[in-house]
Write a protein that holds these residues in place. Structure first.
Motif, mmCIF file in Angstrom:
data_model
loop_
_atom_site.group_PDB
_atom_site.id
_atom_site.type_symbol
_atom_site.label_atom_id
_atom_site.label_comp_id
_atom_site.label_asym_id
_atom_site.label_seq_id
_atom_site.Cartn_x
_atom_site.Cartn_y
_atom_site.Cartn_z
ATOM 1 N N SER A 158 0.767 -1.186 0.079
ATOM 2 C CA SER A 158 0.036 -0.020 -0.075
ATOM 3 C C SER A 158 0.861 1.082 0.092
ATOM 4 O O SER A 158 0.425 2.359 0.114
ATOM 5 C CB SER A 158 -0.778 -0.029 1.190
ATOM 6 N N SER A 159 2.304 0.932 0.092
ATOM 7 C CA SER A 159 2.914 2.047 0.062
ATOM 8 C C SER A 159 4.418 2.025 -0.403
ATOM 9 O O SER A 159 4.643 0.638 -0.574
ATOM 10 C CB SER A 159 3.099 2.381 1.698
ATOM 11 N N ILE A 204 8.292 0.990 -1.333
ATOM 12 C CA ILE A 204 8.722 -0.125 -2.098
ATOM 13 C C ILE A 204 7.597 -1.055 -2.407
ATOM 14 O O ILE A 204 7.777 -1.625 -3.554
ATOM 15 C CB ILE A 204 9.839 -0.765 -1.314
ATOM 16 N N ASP A 207 -2.785 -8.463 8.293
ATOM 17 C CA ASP A 207 -1.609 -8.051 9.328
ATOM 18 C C ASP A 207 -0.605 -9.453 9.063
ATOM 19 O O ASP A 207 -0.896 -10.622 9.652
ATOM 20 C CB ASP A 207 -2.061 -8.044 10.680
ATOM 21 N N ASN A 231 7.525 -8.374 1.861
ATOM 22 C CA ASN A 231 8.035 -6.793 1.880
ATOM 23 C C ASN A 231 7.698 -6.108 3.350
ATOM 24 O O ASN A 231 8.312 -5.016 3.650
ATOM 25 C CB ASN A 231 7.502 -6.116 0.612
ATOM 26 N N TYR A 272 15.384 -3.177 14.609
ATOM 27 C CA TYR A 272 15.222 -3.178 13.122
ATOM 28 C C TYR A 272 16.424 -3.921 12.401
ATOM 29 O O TYR A 272 16.264 -4.685 11.452
ATOM 30 C CB TYR A 272 15.288 -1.834 12.437
ATOM 31 N N ILE A 301 15.700 4.111 0.228
ATOM 32 C CA ILE A 301 14.927 4.505 -0.850
ATOM 33 C C ILE A 301 14.052 5.458 -0.482
ATOM 34 O O ILE A 301 13.362 5.333 0.668
ATOM 35 C CB ILE A 301 14.531 3.213 -1.041
ATOM 36 N N THR A 330 10.965 6.774 0.474
ATOM 37 C CA THR A 330 9.675 6.254 0.923
ATOM 38 C C THR A 330 9.210 6.963 2.110
ATOM 39 O O THR A 330 10.184 7.438 2.934
ATOM 40 C CB THR A 330 9.631 4.754 1.082
#
Ligand code: NAI
Ligand code: BGC
Length: 270
Positions: free
Chosen positions: A16-17, A19, A69, A96, A168, A201, A203
């Motif tokens: 939905s966003s 990458i 989800d 992703n 992360y 990238i 985003t």
């Protein structure tokens, strides 16, 4: 126009966003039918996914949006069931979905550790596991040399340590070894599992690293090629990894990072 993915079905999570959207659009341009996942828990994400599906359809392609989800096993199962119901099976799965919850280590909460690991790493585990089960269930199909292809969206932070982003970086390091171990396990069935490691990238995930000239300059010092990446850069890499052009590429991470992993700090020093 050459359509290397004609006749194939793709599922892209977190499309939905950013990458994911770029990858879904590129796979559709390459001829695949595309299921565009958005996060069911955030209803605001349904609209961009549905808009992307409509844009693909308007260009003569085929796509639909579906919420799930990826950190929830039952929702991942329901997502695959919906794709199989609509298109019969799936050939290409791009895991992703991902997020950041950044904090200095001593301030990092257990909740923010968990949501990042559960979304980024467990989400890819659940998605890839169901993909392999689906490839096995339906057996060979005359659309690709491989039984199926899985692409795990990793990051340069599968190898570059990242202070202030321990959760992360741990998730992306985990993705690297999950991807490779899975690739080793399922390659004999002709299932190809690979990763893409994007650099910076453009985003929403890293908007704050580009919102002033000073911050952008600081970011560009980390990128030898001298520009921030675009989602199309990743879309083209995903098309190649999903196509038979990369049929002998198994268990590899493709870095698409403008040289970010080349230790640019050593360019004029050392
Ligand atoms: P983004 O924030 O634009 O997109 C993230 C997507 O993941 C959104 O569609 C969001 O709805 C989805 N998502 C989040 N939690 C989810 C959940 N529980 N279930 C399903 N979907 C969920 O960010 P971006 O940059 O497009 O990130 C996509 C992937 O690329 C992530 O895995 C990220 O770690 C990775 N990446 C991004 C880089 C960048 O510079 N933008 C660089 C390296 C990796
Ligand atoms: C992160 C981005 C960051 C990029 C390069 C990605 O994994 O999500 O925020 O710009 O790595 O550091």
């Amino acid at each position: 126009m050459h359509k290397p993915l004609a006749g194939q079905i793709a599922l892209v999570t977190g499309a939905s966003s950013g990458i994911g959207s770029g990858v879904a659009a590129a796979l559709a341009d390459a001829g695949a039918h595309v299921a565009i996942n958005y996060n069911y828990n955030y209803h605001s994400h349904a609209e961009p996914a549905e808009k992307l599906a409509a844009a693909i359809t308007a260009k003569g392609g085929e796509a639909f949006a579906l919420g799930a989800d990826v950190s929830d096993e039952a929702q991942v199962d329901a997502m695959f069931d919906a794709v199989v119901k609509r298109y019969g099976t799936v050939d290409i799965v791009v895991a992703n979905s991902g997020l950041q919850k950044d904090a200095k280590f001593t301030a990092l909460t257990l909740a923010d550790w968990r949501i990042v690991i559960e979304t980024n790493l467990t989400g890819q585990f659940l998605t890839a596991r169901r993909a392999v089960r689906e490839f096995e269930r339906r057996g060979p199909r005359n659309v690709s040399k491989a039984l199926g292809k899985i692409i795990c969206m990793s990051s340069v932070h599968e190898v570059i340590p990242w202070a202030g982003h321990v959760n992360y970086a741990a998730s992306k390091g985990g993705i690297q070894m999950m991807m490779k171990s899975l690739a080793q396990e399922v390659a004999p069935q002709r299932i190809r599992v690979n990763g893409i490691a994007p650099g910076a990238i453009r985003t929403p995930i890293n908007q704050d690293t580009r919102d002033t000239r000073e911050k952008l300059d600081r970011l560009l010092r980390l990128i030898p090629y001298g520009r921030v990446g675009e989602v199309e850069d990743i879309g083209r890499a995903a098309v190649w990894l999903a196509s038979d052009e990369s049929d002998y590429v198994v268990g590899t991470t493709l870095f698409v990072d403008g040289g970010m992993t080349l230790y640019p700090g050593f360019a004029d020093n050392g």
